[in-house]
Design an enzyme around this catalytic site. Sequence first.
Site, PDB file in Angstrom:
ATOM      1  N   LYS A 238      56.843  -4.599  32.238  1.00  0.00           N
ATOM      2  CA  LYS A 238      56.565  -6.046  32.848  1.00  0.00           C
ATOM      3  C   LYS A 238      57.038  -6.237  30.940  1.00  0.00           C
ATOM      4  O   LYS A 238      57.110  -5.450  30.358  1.00  0.00           O
ATOM      5  CB  LYS A 238      55.885  -6.532  33.740  1.00  0.00           C
ATOM      6  N   ARG A 272      52.450  -0.210  41.636  1.00  0.00           N
ATOM      7  CA  ARG A 272      53.390  -0.890  42.171  1.00  0.00           C
ATOM      8  C   ARG A 272      54.344  -0.212  40.800  1.00  0.00           C
ATOM      9  O   ARG A 272      53.896  -1.329  39.509  1.00  0.00           O
ATOM     10  CB  ARG A 272      53.801  -2.448  42.824  1.00  0.00           C
TER      11      ARG A 272
HETATM   12  N1  HH2 Z   1      56.327  -7.860  40.833  1.00  0.00           N
HETATM   13  C1  HH2 Z   1      58.107  -8.095  41.467  1.00  0.00           C
HETATM   14  C2  HH2 Z   1      58.050  -8.245  42.810  1.00  0.00           C
HETATM   15  N2  HH2 Z   1      57.373  -8.245  43.377  1.00  0.00           N
HETATM   16  N3  HH2 Z   1      54.784  -8.000  43.983  1.00  0.00           N
HETATM   17  C3  HH2 Z   1      53.670  -7.449  44.107  1.00  0.00           C
HETATM   18  N4  HH2 Z   1      53.040  -7.766  45.012  1.00  0.00           N
HETATM   19  N5  HH2 Z   1      53.325  -7.288  42.536  1.00  0.00           N
HETATM   20  C4  HH2 Z   1      54.263  -7.717  41.399  1.00  0.00           C
HETATM   21  O1  HH2 Z   1      53.344  -7.655  40.058  1.00  0.00           O
HETATM   22  C5  HH2 Z   1      55.528  -7.482  42.288  1.00  0.00           C
HETATM   23  C6  HH2 Z   1      55.734  -8.137  42.652  1.00  0.00           C
HETATM   24  C7  HH2 Z   1      58.425  -7.651  39.945  1.00  0.00           C
HETATM   25  O2  HH2 Z   1      58.854  -6.825  40.105  1.00  0.00           O
HETATM   26  P1  HH2 Z   1      60.315  -6.215  40.132  1.00  0.00           P
HETATM   27  O3  HH2 Z   1      60.124  -6.604  41.964  1.00  0.00           O
HETATM   28  O4  HH2 Z   1      60.921  -4.735  40.015  1.00  0.00           O
HETATM   29  O5  HH2 Z   1      61.532  -7.892  39.737  1.00  0.00           O
HETATM   30  P2  HH2 Z   1      62.673  -8.386  40.104  1.00  0.00           P
HETATM   31  O6  HH2 Z   1      61.261  -9.467  40.860  1.00  0.00           O
HETATM   32  O7  HH2 Z   1      63.449  -8.596  39.360  1.00  0.00           O
HETATM   33  O8  HH2 Z   1      63.476  -7.994  41.561  1.00  0.00           O
END
Ligand code: HH2
Length: 295
Positions: A238, A272
């Site tokens: 993050k 996660r």
């Molecule tokens: N963070 C992201 C997406 N979904 N869900 C939960 N429960 N908690 C989180 O911290 C969280 C989440 C963002 O990360 P990522 O999926 O890698 O990125 P992107 O949204 O750009 O696909």
Amino acid sequence: MRRKSVALSASRRPLFDLRMRGASLRLGRETKIMGVLNVTPDSFSDGGWYEDSGLAEARALQMEREGAHILDLGGESTRPGSKPVTVKEEIRRILPVLKRLARRLKIPISVDTYKYEVASAALDEGASAINDIYGLSGDKRLGRRIARNKAAVILMHMKGNPLTMQKKASTKDPLSEIASFLRAAARRALDAGIPRNAVVLDPGFGFGKTPDQNLRILGCFDTFSRLKFPLLAGLSRKSFIGHLLDAPVDQRVYGSLGAAAVAVQNGAHILRVHDVLPHVQMARLIDRAAAEREV
Ligand code: HH2
């Protein structure tokens, strides 16, 4: 919000049996690792598996081999400033991959979506949980659909939406605001018919919080233990970690591990993550050392 001064150690995390559809996870002794698989062209740190479900499947199997306990499949980026995709497009991205993974993976699959139609399609294909970044504050039908399919739900806190959230971050101490949102989200889940043992809460690192607020949430993560639900922390790669360490997204693995270790020591049951193996190893060490305190 006043907080307890003594942080919970890993072994002192409350124990829960998380009932997912087709799976049950004992939470509290062993930290559970949720591997992230984004089938998007624009996720902030991965997404290379987009448009090739064979590559996506290989990546998922690799995460399972590395020790992931859950796989989280996402078809829409929610990075700051991102725009939502249509239901049709999100289904087009995730469904072929989900169909393959449901046949091949032994670990349960959660789908990262807040859209009723996408969640319904995913549940029809055997998803074990829905990861809702809006904490069931959107479409009323979503909670009832999850309940009907006996799936689990992850309820995350976000301030605003991905397009506006960095402007929306409040200047106040975020802890009590997040705790009351999560309490209300859990109530929405229970009212929809989802049982208590199928609910996980997540303060939503990076979603409408300043870098300092993210660090405060991390340092005070044990605050959320008093909500009496299992806790998930999504810290991996993050931007507040990059901000603190002056590290671009591909150089945040050590910072992510450090942050995750703090979260585990402060009561997180599930991490996660994008980098499964390092987190599995780190968590095994912490859990094993914590178990020694019980001897
Ligand atoms: N963070 C992201 C997406 N979904 N869900 C939960 N429960 N908690 C989180 O911290 C969280 C989440 C963002 O990360 P990522 O999926 O890698 O990125 P992107 O949204 O750009 O696909």
